[in-house]
Design a protein around this motif. Structure first.
Motif, PDB file in Angstrom:
ATOM      1  N   ALA A   1      -2.733  13.405   4.714  1.00  0.00           N
ATOM      2  CA  ALA A   1      -1.528  13.269   4.130  1.00  0.00           C
ATOM      3  C   ALA A   1      -0.638  12.983   5.145  1.00  0.00           C
ATOM      4  CB  ALA A   1      -1.022  14.251   3.245  1.00  0.00           C
ATOM      5  N   ASP A   2      -0.533  13.650   5.969  1.00  0.00           N
ATOM      6  CA  ASP A   2       0.514  13.335   7.402  1.00  0.00           C
ATOM      7  C   ASP A   2       0.148  12.196   7.955  1.00  0.00           C
ATOM      8  OD1 ASP A   2       1.328  15.823   6.806  1.00  0.00           O
ATOM      9  OD2 ASP A   2       0.097  16.727   8.587  1.00  0.00           O
ATOM     10  N   ASN A   3      -1.045  11.575   8.461  1.00  0.00           N
ATOM     11  CA  ASN A   3      -1.584  10.327   8.707  1.00  0.00           C
ATOM     12  C   ASN A   3      -0.944   9.195   8.116  1.00  0.00           C
ATOM     13  OD1 ASN A   3      -3.028  10.150  11.348  1.00  0.00           O
ATOM     14  ND2 ASN A   3      -3.780  12.220  10.141  1.00  0.00           N
ATOM     15  N   ALA A   4      -1.112   9.291   6.540  1.00  0.00           N
ATOM     16  CA  ALA A   4      -0.980   8.297   5.712  1.00  0.00           C
ATOM     17  C   ALA A   4       0.736   8.025   5.706  1.00  0.00           C
ATOM     18  CB  ALA A   4      -1.472   8.568   4.389  1.00  0.00           C
ATOM     19  N   ARG A   5       1.273   9.267   5.645  1.00  0.00           N
ATOM     20  CA  ARG A   5       2.832   9.247   5.667  1.00  0.00           C
ATOM     21  C   ARG A   5       3.376   8.433   6.841  1.00  0.00           C
ATOM     22  NH1 ARG A   5       4.374  14.245   5.799  1.00  0.00           N
ATOM     23  NH2 ARG A   5       3.038  14.619   3.904  1.00  0.00           N
ATOM     24  N   ALA A   6       2.664   8.962   7.943  1.00  0.00           N
ATOM     25  CA  ALA A   6       3.061   7.971   9.267  1.00  0.00           C
ATOM     26  C   ALA A   6       2.880   6.747   9.211  1.00  0.00           C
ATOM     27  CB  ALA A   6       2.629   8.899  10.265  1.00  0.00           C
ATOM     28  N   LEU A   7       1.867   6.550   8.749  1.00  0.00           N
ATOM     29  CA  LEU A   7       1.448   4.920   8.615  1.00  0.00           C
ATOM     30  C   LEU A   7       2.050   4.049   7.603  1.00  0.00           C
ATOM     31  CD1 LEU A   7      -0.702   3.184  10.094  1.00  0.00           C
ATOM     32  CD2 LEU A   7      -2.319   3.685   8.046  1.00  0.00           C
ATOM     33  N   LEU A   8       2.196   4.718   6.274  1.00  0.00           N
ATOM     34  CA  LEU A   8       2.532   3.856   5.191  1.00  0.00           C
ATOM     35  C   LEU A   8       4.271   4.083   5.042  1.00  0.00           C
ATOM     36  CD1 LEU A   8      -0.488   4.284   2.862  1.00  0.00           C
ATOM     37  CD2 LEU A   8       0.166   2.442   4.422  1.00  0.00           C
ATOM     38  N   GLY A   9       4.679   5.194   5.644  1.00  0.00           N
ATOM     39  CA  GLY A   9       5.979   5.469   5.149  1.00  0.00           C
ATOM     40  C   GLY A   9       6.444   6.183   3.563  1.00  0.00           C
ATOM     41  N   SER A  10       5.210   6.567   3.227  1.00  0.00           N
ATOM     42  CA  SER A  10       5.409   7.207   1.801  1.00  0.00           C
ATOM     43  C   SER A  10       3.930   7.828   1.649  1.00  0.00           C
ATOM     44  CB  SER A  10       5.381   5.869   0.744  1.00  0.00           C
ATOM     45  OG  SER A  10       4.068   5.375   0.764  1.00  0.00           O
TER      46      SER A  10
ATOM     47  N   ILE B   1      -3.776  -3.596   4.545  1.00  0.00           N
ATOM     48  CA  ILE B   1      -3.448  -3.716   3.009  1.00  0.00           C
ATOM     49  C   ILE B   1      -2.073  -3.513   2.603  1.00  0.00           C
ATOM     50  CG2 ILE B   1      -4.228  -2.233   1.004  1.00  0.00           C
ATOM     51  CD1 ILE B   1      -6.707  -1.532   2.176  1.00  0.00           C
ATOM     52  N   ARG B   2      -1.589  -2.697   3.438  1.00  0.00           N
ATOM     53  CA  ARG B   2       0.015  -2.270   3.131  1.00  0.00           C
ATOM     54  C   ARG B   2       0.844  -3.672   2.899  1.00  0.00           C
ATOM     55  NH1 ARG B   2       3.254   0.687   7.587  1.00  0.00           N
ATOM     56  NH2 ARG B   2       3.124  -1.717   8.413  1.00  0.00           N
ATOM     57  N   GLU B   3       0.302  -4.720   3.650  1.00  0.00           N
ATOM     58  CA  GLU B   3       0.953  -5.853   3.781  1.00  0.00           C
ATOM     59  C   GLU B   3       1.209  -6.648   2.495  1.00  0.00           C
ATOM     60  OE1 GLU B   3      -0.917  -8.382   6.796  1.00  0.00           O
ATOM     61  OE2 GLU B   3      -0.410  -6.923   8.175  1.00  0.00           O
TER      62      GLU B   3
ATOM     63  N   ASP C   1     -15.956  14.845   6.480  1.00  0.00           N
ATOM     64  CA  ASP C   1     -16.400  15.352   7.882  1.00  0.00           C
ATOM     65  C   ASP C   1     -15.613  14.252   9.071  1.00  0.00           C
ATOM     66  OD1 ASP C   1     -17.430  13.041   7.207  1.00  0.00           O
ATOM     67  OD2 ASP C   1     -19.803  13.842   7.770  1.00  0.00           O
ATOM     68  N   ARG C   2     -15.195  13.329   8.843  1.00  0.00           N
ATOM     69  CA  ARG C   2     -14.399  12.501   9.753  1.00  0.00           C
ATOM     70  C   ARG C   2     -13.273  11.675   9.212  1.00  0.00           C
ATOM     71  NH1 ARG C   2     -16.758   7.383   8.998  1.00  0.00           N
ATOM     72  NH2 ARG C   2     -18.746   7.534   8.108  1.00  0.00           N
ATOM     73  N   PRO C   3     -12.486  12.468   8.772  1.00  0.00           N
ATOM     74  CA  PRO C   3     -11.106  11.628   7.957  1.00  0.00           C
ATOM     75  C   PRO C   3     -10.237  11.038   8.870  1.00  0.00           C
ATOM     76  CG  PRO C   3     -10.656  14.110   8.351  1.00  0.00           C
ATOM     77  CD  PRO C   3     -12.136  13.960   8.778  1.00  0.00           C
ATOM     78  N   PHE C   4      -9.969   9.545   8.199  1.00  0.00           N
ATOM     79  CA  PHE C   4      -8.840   8.874   9.064  1.00  0.00           C
ATOM     80  C   PHE C   4      -9.249   8.358  10.340  1.00  0.00           C
ATOM     81  CE2 PHE C   4      -4.739   6.972   8.484  1.00  0.00           C
ATOM     82  CZ  PHE C   4      -4.640   6.853   7.199  1.00  0.00           C
ATOM     83  N   THR C   5     -10.134   7.710  10.270  1.00  0.00           N
ATOM     84  CA  THR C   5     -10.538   6.937  11.867  1.00  0.00           C
ATOM     85  C   THR C   5      -9.858   5.962  12.282  1.00  0.00           C
ATOM     86  OG1 THR C   5     -12.164   5.389  10.779  1.00  0.00           O
ATOM     87  CG2 THR C   5     -13.031   7.849  11.249  1.00  0.00           C
ATOM     88  N   GLU C   6      -9.872   5.392  13.271  1.00  0.00           N
ATOM     89  CA  GLU C   6      -9.150   4.498  13.838  1.00  0.00           C
ATOM     90  C   GLU C   6      -9.372   2.884  13.008  1.00  0.00           C
ATOM     91  OE1 GLU C   6      -6.592   3.298  15.898  1.00  0.00           O
ATOM     92  OE2 GLU C   6      -6.466   5.375  15.969  1.00  0.00           O
ATOM     93  N   THR C   7     -10.457   2.832  12.925  1.00  0.00           N
ATOM     94  CA  THR C   7     -10.552   1.287  11.837  1.00  0.00           C
ATOM     95  C   THR C   7      -9.987   1.500  10.669  1.00  0.00           C
ATOM     96  OG1 THR C   7     -12.859   2.100  11.098  1.00  0.00           O
ATOM     97  CG2 THR C   7     -12.803   0.753  13.241  1.00  0.00           C
ATOM     98  N   GLU C   8     -10.208   2.845  10.198  1.00  0.00           N
ATOM     99  CA  GLU C   8      -9.672   2.860   8.955  1.00  0.00           C
ATOM    100  C   GLU C   8      -7.946   2.674   8.765  1.00  0.00           C
ATOM    101  OE1 GLU C   8     -12.712   6.001   6.746  1.00  0.00           O
ATOM    102  OE2 GLU C   8     -10.902   6.798   7.501  1.00  0.00           O
TER     103      GLU C   8
END
Ligand SMILES: Nc1nc2c(ncn2[C@@H]2O[C@H](COP(=O)(O)OP(=O)(O)OP(=O)(O)O)[C@@H](O)[C@H]2O)c(=O)[nH]1
Ligand SMILES: [Mg+2]
Length: 582
Positions: A200-209, A169-171, A155-162
């Motif tokens: 999926a779109d947001n994650a790809r943009a953020l993680l590059g995968s 974590i990616r580091e 109901d509120r996917p992928f917020t700013e703090t997330e």
């Protein structure tokens, strides 16, 4: 449902391995091993406990705790509409449910759930709840995790703090899996797809995968596991659990995890075995020294006993010649021509003392004094030898400390050697040979006085003996004479004389025996006492050695058993691989 990650055999191995490492830890404690070795082993045991660490992160209220409950199939974590989880909860298997507060920010929760036999699950506070805890999560658990499950709510996917947290974590280069929870709130499959695409779109943009994404409903999954099969398929848990199991079961992964602590354990065992034999060698030398002391004491006791006997023979000879002179004196004195002399009892006694006793008292005194002097000097030499021995052992210890094996054992040993050495040193320094010898001679005198039943008073040892003899002589002479004069007449004098002589002989022989017996007893008591004192003073040392040796032999046995078990376990973990000899 999540299948078991370890097969039955691996499960058995894991149990055995835990037990074996626990045994080694106990041996390290018993031996009082160096802290770094204990820490190394502890770390490797911890690593084994960390076998498959699942870390669940996400914003507050995303349903992380609910998700864990669904995974486990029981309510092990508390859920709530407000920020609920206030600290990091490490969930692990336990026979009963329990909660241990490690510190304010971390609790360890156990539950008797099967899945927890293979994995530990870390439940964390919401990413937006308390900033400080983010650091703890990232720094402590993310690097150790096998999978990070990032839970976001449908109901509120992928917020700013997330988003911000995911970047951190990616580091660490960890495998992150995205879970979209609460899909039961969405009404159509098209809505689910829409959310999924957005994430999926947001994650790809953020993680590059493109990480794996699982839309699920924790609520439905738990319902299914608690007895409503119809909720299982719509919960979306089936593909998720299959994914977790297959990821963790990557071939070789289990083996590697299981083998890792064994390497550390073998190294620690080897080092410990060396240290144990070094300590045993040191103790062996200690034992050698104590054996030396004991042997010396025995020789000393034998020497003393022999010497006392020899000197006693001397004293005996003096008394025998006294007895002989006594006989002559009677032959000489109890004669008809001496009747007048005999009537004067004190004159007889005086004559007896002059002709028979002579310098016997002085001779006896001298011989006993010599004996006492000699005894005391040998005793002192014994103490000096002990002090030297202990100084040697102390030096040995210093060398050992320089060699590196420190610890309670060496501290205890030094303390005991030092204490015993100080005591021996004190004895040597305060040794007053004259007083000791005097004491010894006094003891002998008292023993003789008691034996002779003489109210000794201020009399010397020799005087006690001779007074007894001369009093007897005077009495006998007096009695013999009185009876001669009163009743029988002169013609039986020779018979009377013989009887008086016999009585005299018996009396002197009695005195001699009592004296000899008392001196013997007294001196062997002194010898015994001196040996006992030395033995007593080193007793703490020998007790320590005995106890430590027993303990070390126990550790030694335990270590070779552990060593063998480690080898056997290694063979079970990699049964087909050829292993180079260690
Ligand atoms: N409808 C629905 N509600 C859910 C689901 N999972 C969790 N919830 C509800 O969401 C709320 C938050 O759940 P929690 O599990 O406490 O969330 P959390 O992420 O652990 O929250 P914090 O511990 O505060 O960070 C609770 O009221 C749960 O009942 C789900 O699959 N569907
Ligand atoms: Mg929670």
């Amino acid at each position: 449902m999540l299948t078991k990650i370890l097969d039955a055999a691996q499960d058995e191995i894991l149990k055995d391995e835990r037990r074996l490492l626990g045994r080694l830890q106990a041996a390290l404690v018993t031996f009082d091993a160096a802290p770094d070795q204990r820490a190394a082993l502890d770390r490797s045991v911890e690593q084994l406990d960390e076998l498959f660490l699942l870390v669940i992160v996400g914003e507050f209220n995303a349903g992380k705790s609910a998700f864990i409950n669904a995974l486990v199939g029981a309510t092990v974590a508390q859920e709530g509409v407000t920020p609920t989880t206030a600290q990091i909860n490490v969930l692990q298997h336990g026979e009963t449910a329990s909660r241990t507060i490690t510190d304010r920010a971390r609790h360890v929760v156990t539950a008797p759930a099967d899945i927890l036999r293979d994995i530990r699950i870390v439940d964390t506070p919401g990413t937006n709840a308390i900033i400080r805890d983010h650091e703890a999560i990232t720094a402590e658990f993310v690097p150790r995790s096998d999978i990070v499950l990032f839970v976001t709510s449908a109901d509120r996917p992928f917020t700013e703090t997330e988003r911000a947290f995911l970047e951190r974590i990616r580091e660490w280069g960890k495998k992150v899996v995205l879970v979209i929870n609460k899909i039961d709130l969405l009404t159509t499959p098209a809505d689910v797809d829409e959310v999924r695409t957005f994430v999926a779109d947001n994650a790809r943009a953020l993680l590059g995968s493109s990480p794996e994404i699982f839309p699920v409903s924790a609520r439905l999954a738990l319902k299914a596991k608690q007895g409503d099969p119809s909720s299982w398929a719509p919960s979306g848990f089936e593909p998720l659990e299959r994914f977790i199991a297959s990821t963790l079961d990557t071939p070789g992964r289990v083996q590697l995890k299981l083998l890792n602590p064994l390497g550390v354990a073998s190294a620690v065992t080897g080092r410990l075995q060396t240290a144990v034999s070094q300590r045993l060698a040191l103790l062996q030398d200690d034992v050698g020294m104590l054996d030396d002391v004991e042997r010396q004491l025995e020789v000393y006791e034998q020497d003393l006993t022999r010497d006392v006997n020899l000197r006693m023979t001397d004293i005996d000879a003096v008394l025998m010649s006294l007895e002989r002179r006594g006989q002559d004196f009677f032959d000489e004195t109890i004669r008809i021509g001496r009747v007048v002399d005999l009537l004067n009892r004190s004159r007889v006694q005086q004559a007896f003392e002059q002709q028979v006793v002579g310098d016997v008292p002085e001779q006896i005194e001298r011989k006993v004094a010599e004996l006492a002097d000699w005894l005391v000097s040998v005793d002192l030499r014994q103490w000096q030898a002990i002090t030297r021995h202990l100084a040697d052992r102390h030096r040995q210890h210093q060398d050992r400390i320089v060699g590196g094996d420190a610890g309670q054992f060496h501290d205890d040993r030094t303390r005991i050697i030092d204490a015993v050495r100080r005591e021996a040193q004190r004895v040597v320094e305060s040794y007053d040979s004259r007083r000791e010898a005097q004491q010894l001679a006094d003891n002998a005198r008292n023993a003789v006085a008691a034996a002779a039943a003489a109210g000794a008073g201020a009399l010397g040892l020799g005087a006690i003996v001779t007074v007894a003899a001369s009093t007897a002589a005077a009495d006998i002479t007096g009695i013999a004479l009185a009876s001669v004069l009163a009743a029988v007449g002169f013609f039986i004098l020779p018979a009377r004389r013989k009887r008086a002589k016999d009585e005299m002989r018996a009396k002197i022989a009695g005195v001699r025996e009592r004296l000899s017996e008392a001196l013997h007893r007294q001196f062997s008591r002194e010898i015994q006492h001196s040996g006992d004192r030395i033995r007593e003073s080193i007793a703490p040392y020998s007790r320590f050695i005995r106890a430590e040796r027993d303990k070390l032999h126990g550790v030694e046995r335990e270590l070779s058993a552990i060593d063998a078990a480690l080898t056997a376990l290694r063979a079970r973990i990699e049964p087909t691989t050829e292993r180079a000899p260690r």
